[in-house]
Every structure is written in C-alpha cells, then in structure tokens.
Design a protein around this motif. Sequence first.
Motif, PDB file in Angstrom:
ATOM      1  N   UNK A   1      29.796  34.996  36.040  1.00  0.00           N
ATOM      2  CA  UNK A   1      29.012  36.144  35.580  1.00  0.00           C
ATOM      3  C   UNK A   1      28.622  37.052  36.727  1.00  0.00           C
ATOM      4  N   UNK A   2      28.188  36.482  37.829  1.00  0.00           N
ATOM      5  CA  UNK A   2      27.653  37.285  38.932  1.00  0.00           C
ATOM      6  C   UNK A   2      28.762  37.927  39.762  1.00  0.00           C
ATOM      7  N   UNK A   3      29.823  37.187  40.035  1.00  0.00           N
ATOM      8  CA  UNK A   3      30.859  37.659  40.965  1.00  0.00           C
ATOM      9  C   UNK A   3      32.183  38.004  40.285  1.00  0.00           C
ATOM     10  N   UNK A   4      32.729  37.079  39.519  1.00  0.00           N
ATOM     11  CA  UNK A   4      34.053  37.323  38.936  1.00  0.00           C
ATOM     12  C   UNK A   4      34.038  38.500  37.975  1.00  0.00           C
ATOM     13  N   UNK A   5      32.946  38.704  37.260  1.00  0.00           N
ATOM     14  CA  UNK A   5      32.876  39.850  36.350  1.00  0.00           C
ATOM     15  C   UNK A   5      33.003  41.168  37.116  1.00  0.00           C
ATOM     16  N   UNK A   6      32.496  41.210  38.345  1.00  0.00           N
ATOM     17  CA  UNK A   6      32.606  42.432  39.138  1.00  0.00           C
ATOM     18  C   UNK A   6      34.057  42.684  39.545  1.00  0.00           C
TER      19      UNK A   6
END
Length: 255
Positions: free
Chosen positions: A108-113
């Motif tokens: 959620x925090x990194x891969x979504x970006x």
Amino acid sequence: MTHQLEGQRAIVTAGASGIGRAIVDAMTEAGMTVATCDIDAAALASLPAGVFARQIDVADEAALTGFVRDAIAHLGGLDCLVNNAGIAGPTARIEDIDPADWRRTLDIVLTSQFLSAAAAVGALRVSGNPSIINLSSVAGRVGFALRTPYAAAKWGVIGLTKSLAIELGESGIRVNAILPGLVAGDRQRRVLEAKAQQRNISFAEVEAEAFRYTSIKEYVPAEAIAAQAIYLASPLGRHISGQAISICGDTRMLA
C-alpha cells in the motif's frame, strides 16, 4: 499570489479523508479538476461535486492501474499525480510482526506508488506542467522503532522519488516527496495509542515523548501538507525536483 492551476488535472490516491482530502479540497479550490480513489466508500460520498471518485484497494494492482487509466480518460489528460495512499502498519517488535502485515504495508505505501506512476507517466509526458508528488514521512528520514514496515516503506518512497526525478527529468516531469511529521487527526492519535499500548505507558507520556524531539511542539495540520502540494504542482515549482521536503516542525527523532 496565484498558483496558475486553473484547468490543471490531478489524480490523488486515498483522497477521501485526512491529508488526501485536504489535498483534493485545496486542488479543487485552486481550479483543478481532480480524480481520487479510496477504500472508504462512505468518505468518498462526501467529496465535492465534480470529483471523479472510485472505491478501490490500492494494493489491488488491476484495480489501481484501471482507476488511473480511467481517471486520465475522464480528465482528458493529466498534469499532476499525488501518491498519498498509505497505512500505519503494525506496531510491534520485529520478531512479533506477521510477514503478511509487512507485505501489505509495503504494497500500500510503496508498491502502489510504483504502479500508479507507471500507469500515469505516459499522460504526464504530454502535459505542459507535469509533476509527481509522493507522500513519504519523517519516518522515511529518521526511522521509527516498533514501526519497521512503515518506516522501511517510507524510506523506499524517497528512493523511488529521487530515482524517478532523474529518470523522468528529460521529459520535464518533476518528482518530489513530502515528509509529514506528527499530523493532526485520528490516524496520528491511533498510532500513538498503539505505541502506548505496546510500551505499556499512557497516551500522554507517548505524546510528550514524541514532541520532545520536535522544535515546533504542535501537530501539523493536513492543510499545511496540502499547501506544499499545491506549490509543487504549480508552475512556481517547476525547478523543484528530486527533493524530500519535510513538513514536521523540525522533528529530529521519532520515539
């Protein structure tokens, strides 16, 4: 001062509440057309009229990339992507953290970006004022005991930001990260409550300890984060890229 954002188009992930909602509201007030997504359907229903909105979980790759694609089509292009989605993750010692919680926090925090930037970059390349704004955290600069999945992901956001700034600079796309500190609101309170419970001390003690390492001893309003996003999205910020900008009241450590 005008930020010259009238008619500009933006996508903000997780824009139905908290920092994301403050950014959506600020961009709408500045004359931008905005699309957002969120996992909270009830919160999405309270968004201003005219905001393109969809309920998704940003950890779902197909749902996220589909939203970005459809939002760009709805907006007729894209000038600014704000990667705001995030979760607090578990509060625990590393040996007690479930690997599934570690993976979901990073998703959620990194891969979504990564996923939303990859889906948006084609549209940004043909914008006259293209920018990506990634939400990191002061935890991505100083670390955060008992919050290793969150801190590791937020450090990763800064690495992603600086790498994309170099890679996309040739297309005129500027990429920056905003690092909030102790932000006013329910989410910050829940984080401090979880830490108090984990350490078996009172909320007041945890709160006092948190502010001990901060020069300006007050919570940062979400509107202050939104104001920075507005500046970075505007033509006034056209020479700012590859930066990790802290809005944290000079937080030197997270206890």
